[in-house]
Scaffold this motif. Structure first.
Motif, PDB file in Angstrom:
ATOM      1  N   VAL A 130      53.627 123.899  17.497  1.00  0.00           N
ATOM      2  CA  VAL A 130      52.869 122.644  17.476  1.00  0.00           C
ATOM      3  C   VAL A 130      53.777 121.422  17.519  1.00  0.00           C
ATOM      4  O   VAL A 130      53.292 120.288  17.508  1.00  0.00           O
ATOM      5  CB  VAL A 130      51.955 122.571  16.227  1.00  0.00           C
ATOM      6  N   GLY A 131      55.108 121.635  17.579  1.00  0.00           N
ATOM      7  CA  GLY A 131      56.024 120.520  17.743  1.00  0.00           C
ATOM      8  C   GLY A 131      56.494 119.844  16.476  1.00  0.00           C
ATOM      9  O   GLY A 131      57.052 118.740  16.518  1.00  0.00           O
ATOM     10  N   TRP A 132      56.298 120.504  15.309  1.00  0.00           N
ATOM     11  CA  TRP A 132      56.750 119.889  14.059  1.00  0.00           C
ATOM     12  C   TRP A 132      58.256 120.073  13.860  1.00  0.00           C
ATOM     13  O   TRP A 132      58.958 119.153  13.484  1.00  0.00           O
ATOM     14  CB  TRP A 132      55.994 120.492  12.877  1.00  0.00           C
ATOM     15  N   GLN A 133      58.755 121.288  14.109  1.00  0.00           N
ATOM     16  CA  GLN A 133      60.170 121.586  13.899  1.00  0.00           C
ATOM     17  C   GLN A 133      60.571 122.753  14.779  1.00  0.00           C
ATOM     18  O   GLN A 133      59.910 123.796  14.770  1.00  0.00           O
ATOM     19  CB  GLN A 133      60.451 121.944  12.426  1.00  0.00           C
ATOM     20  N   GLU A 153      53.914 108.616  13.949  1.00  0.00           N
ATOM     21  CA  GLU A 153      53.579 109.823  14.684  1.00  0.00           C
ATOM     22  C   GLU A 153      53.660 111.071  13.815  1.00  0.00           C
ATOM     23  O   GLU A 153      52.883 112.014  14.004  1.00  0.00           O
ATOM     24  CB  GLU A 153      54.496 109.968  15.907  1.00  0.00           C
ATOM     25  N   ARG A 154      54.619 111.079  12.867  1.00  0.00           N
ATOM     26  CA  ARG A 154      54.723 112.228  11.962  1.00  0.00           C
ATOM     27  C   ARG A 154      53.446 112.386  11.151  1.00  0.00           C
ATOM     28  O   ARG A 154      52.947 113.493  10.955  1.00  0.00           O
ATOM     29  CB  ARG A 154      55.913 112.065  11.015  1.00  0.00           C
ATOM     30  N   LYS A 183      50.439 111.372  11.975  1.00  0.00           N
ATOM     31  CA  LYS A 183      49.362 111.820  12.875  1.00  0.00           C
ATOM     32  C   LYS A 183      49.456 113.319  13.128  1.00  0.00           C
ATOM     33  O   LYS A 183      48.445 114.035  13.111  1.00  0.00           O
ATOM     34  CB  LYS A 183      49.433 111.054  14.190  1.00  0.00           C
ATOM     35  N   LEU A 184      50.679 113.806  13.364  1.00  0.00           N
ATOM     36  CA  LEU A 184      50.858 115.236  13.613  1.00  0.00           C
ATOM     37  C   LEU A 184      50.567 116.040  12.356  1.00  0.00           C
ATOM     38  O   LEU A 184      49.889 117.076  12.412  1.00  0.00           O
ATOM     39  CB  LEU A 184      52.283 115.506  14.108  1.00  0.00           C
ATOM     40  N   TYR A 185      51.066 115.556  11.208  1.00  0.00           N
ATOM     41  CA  TYR A 185      50.830 116.269   9.939  1.00  0.00           C
ATOM     42  C   TYR A 185      49.326 116.440   9.696  1.00  0.00           C
ATOM     43  O   TYR A 185      48.873 117.501   9.259  1.00  0.00           O
ATOM     44  CB  TYR A 185      51.463 115.510   8.776  1.00  0.00           C
ATOM     45  N   ALA A 186      48.559 115.425   9.979  1.00  0.00           N
ATOM     46  CA  ALA A 186      47.115 115.469   9.717  1.00  0.00           C
ATOM     47  C   ALA A 186      46.407 116.533  10.541  1.00  0.00           C
ATOM     48  O   ALA A 186      45.304 116.963  10.178  1.00  0.00           O
ATOM     49  CB  ALA A 186      46.503 114.097   9.984  1.00  0.00           C
ATOM     50  N   THR A 187      47.032 116.978  11.631  1.00  0.00           N
ATOM     51  CA  THR A 187      46.400 117.994  12.483  1.00  0.00           C
ATOM     52  C   THR A 187      46.792 119.413  12.094  1.00  0.00           C
ATOM     53  O   THR A 187      46.209 120.376  12.604  1.00  0.00           O
ATOM     54  CB  THR A 187      46.800 117.779  13.956  1.00  0.00           C
ATOM     55  N   LEU A 188      47.783 119.561  11.220  1.00  0.00           N
ATOM     56  CA  LEU A 188      48.317 120.883  10.913  1.00  0.00           C
ATOM     57  C   LEU A 188      47.380 121.669   9.996  1.00  0.00           C
ATOM     58  O   LEU A 188      46.830 121.119   9.032  1.00  0.00           O
ATOM     59  CB  LEU A 188      49.683 120.771  10.232  1.00  0.00           C
ATOM     60  N   LYS A 189      47.240 122.942  10.284  1.00  0.00           N
ATOM     61  CA  LYS A 189      46.554 123.850   9.359  1.00  0.00           C
ATOM     62  C   LYS A 189      47.646 124.494   8.513  1.00  0.00           C
ATOM     63  O   LYS A 189      48.455 125.282   9.009  1.00  0.00           O
ATOM     64  CB  LYS A 189      45.762 124.915  10.104  1.00  0.00           C
ATOM     65  N   LEU A 190      47.672 124.158   7.244  1.00  0.00           N
ATOM     66  CA  LEU A 190      48.792 124.544   6.399  1.00  0.00           C
ATOM     67  C   LEU A 190      48.438 125.593   5.350  1.00  0.00           C
ATOM     68  O   LEU A 190      49.277 125.942   4.527  1.00  0.00           O
ATOM     69  CB  LEU A 190      49.376 123.298   5.715  1.00  0.00           C
TER      70      LEU A 190
END
Length: 231
Positions: free
Chosen positions: A216-219, A107-108, A110-117
Motif C-alpha cells: 500500500v506504499g507505507w514502507q 499525505e502520511r 491521509k494514507l494512514y487513515a486508509t490502512l486496515k491495521l
C-alpha cells in the motif's frame, strides 16, 4: 473472571536417550523452512469461519517450545472469547488508532487513515499474550543486567506460534495499537502480567508474499542483509 492456567507454563522436553533428534536437517527441509519464513505475513483480513481448536492447541504447544531466559517460560496466553471483552478491546483500538492518526500530517495522515491495521472485528480467535514479570521460575537467571529478557522470551513464543500457525494455513495479526494497561484491566489478569502481544488468528482472506504495508506504499521492505554492520 476465572483465569485458565493451563497455558501458563509448559514442562520442557527432556531427552532420555543418547539421540534426542536428528543431528542435521536436510536441504529439502531447510528450503521448506525458508519458504515458511518468507510467507509468514501479518494478516489483517480474516475469514470469520471458526478454525479447529486442535490446530490452535498445536500452535500453543509450539509456542511453549520457544527459548526463554533462565528457562523462566514467562508467557501467559489468554484466549479472548467473550463478546464484551472483544468489544472493549476493539474500542480500545479505535481510541488508540485515532491518537496515532493525530500524530501524522499531510499525505502520511491521509494514507494512514486508509490502512486496515487490525482484524479485531473478523478474526475468529483472539489471544492476549502476557509476560508474567513476577514469575519465580528460573530464579532470575540472566535477568540482572537485562531484565527485559523476560519480555523478549515472550516474543520468541509469539513468533513460534506464528510460524506454526502459518504451517497450518492459519494467519496471525499482531495488534500493537492498543493501550496495554486497558487490555490487562479488561481481562482482569494478575497485576504482574504485562501485555506483550494481542493476536488475531484465523484463515486469511488472501495470501501475499509481500508485506501489506509495502503493497500500500507505507514502507518498502528492506532487502536481506542490507542492515548488517561489521565491526
Amino acid at each position: 473472571m476465572d483465569i485458565d492456567l493451563t497455558r501458563q507454563s509448559c514442562v520442557p522436553l527432556v531427552a532420555t536417550g543418547a539421540a534426542a533428534g536428528p543431528e542435521e536437517f536436510g536441504p529439502g527441509f531447510r528450503e521448506t523452512l525458508y519458504e515458511l519464513f518468507r510467507w509468514r505475513r501479518d494478516v489483517r483480513h480474516f475469514a470469520t469461519d471458526p478454525i479447529p481448536d486442535d490446530a490452535v492447541e498445536q500452535c500453543l504447544d509450539a509456542a511453549c517450545l520457544a527459548p526463554s531466559v533462565g528457562l523462566s517460560q514467562p508467557w501467559r496466553f489468554v484466549s479472548v472469547d467473550a463478546a464484551d471483552n472483544r468489544t472493549a478491546v476493539a474500542e480500545n483500538f479505535t481510541r488508540a488508532n485515532a491518537d496515532a492518526l493525530a500524530g501524522y500530517s499531510g499525505e502520511r495522515a491521509k494514507l494512514y487513515a486508509t490502512l486496515k491495521l487490525a482484524g479485531l472485528r473478523d478474526a475468529p480467535r483472539q489471544l492476549a499474550v502476557f509476560c508474567d514479570e513476577g514469575t519465580t521460575q528460573g530464579a532470575g537467571l540472566g535477568q540482572r543486567t537485562m531484565p527485559e529478557m523476560l519480555r523478549y522470551s515472550v516474543v520468541t513464543a509469539v513468533f513460534s506460534f506464528w510460524l506454526h500457525a502459518r504451517a497450518h494455513g492459519i494467519g496471525v495479526g499482531w495488534v500493537s495499537i492498543l493501550d496495554p494497561v486497558g487490555v490487562a484491566r479488561q481481562l482482569e489478569v494478575p497485576p504482574d502480567w504485562k501485555l506483550v502481544a494481542y493476536l488475531c488468528v484465523g484463515r486469511p482472506l488472501d495470501r501475499h508474499e509481500t508485506p501489506e504495508l509495502h503493497r500500500v506504499g507505507w514502507q518498502q521492505s528492506t532487502p536481506v542483509g542490507r542492515r548488517v554492520l561489521r565491526r
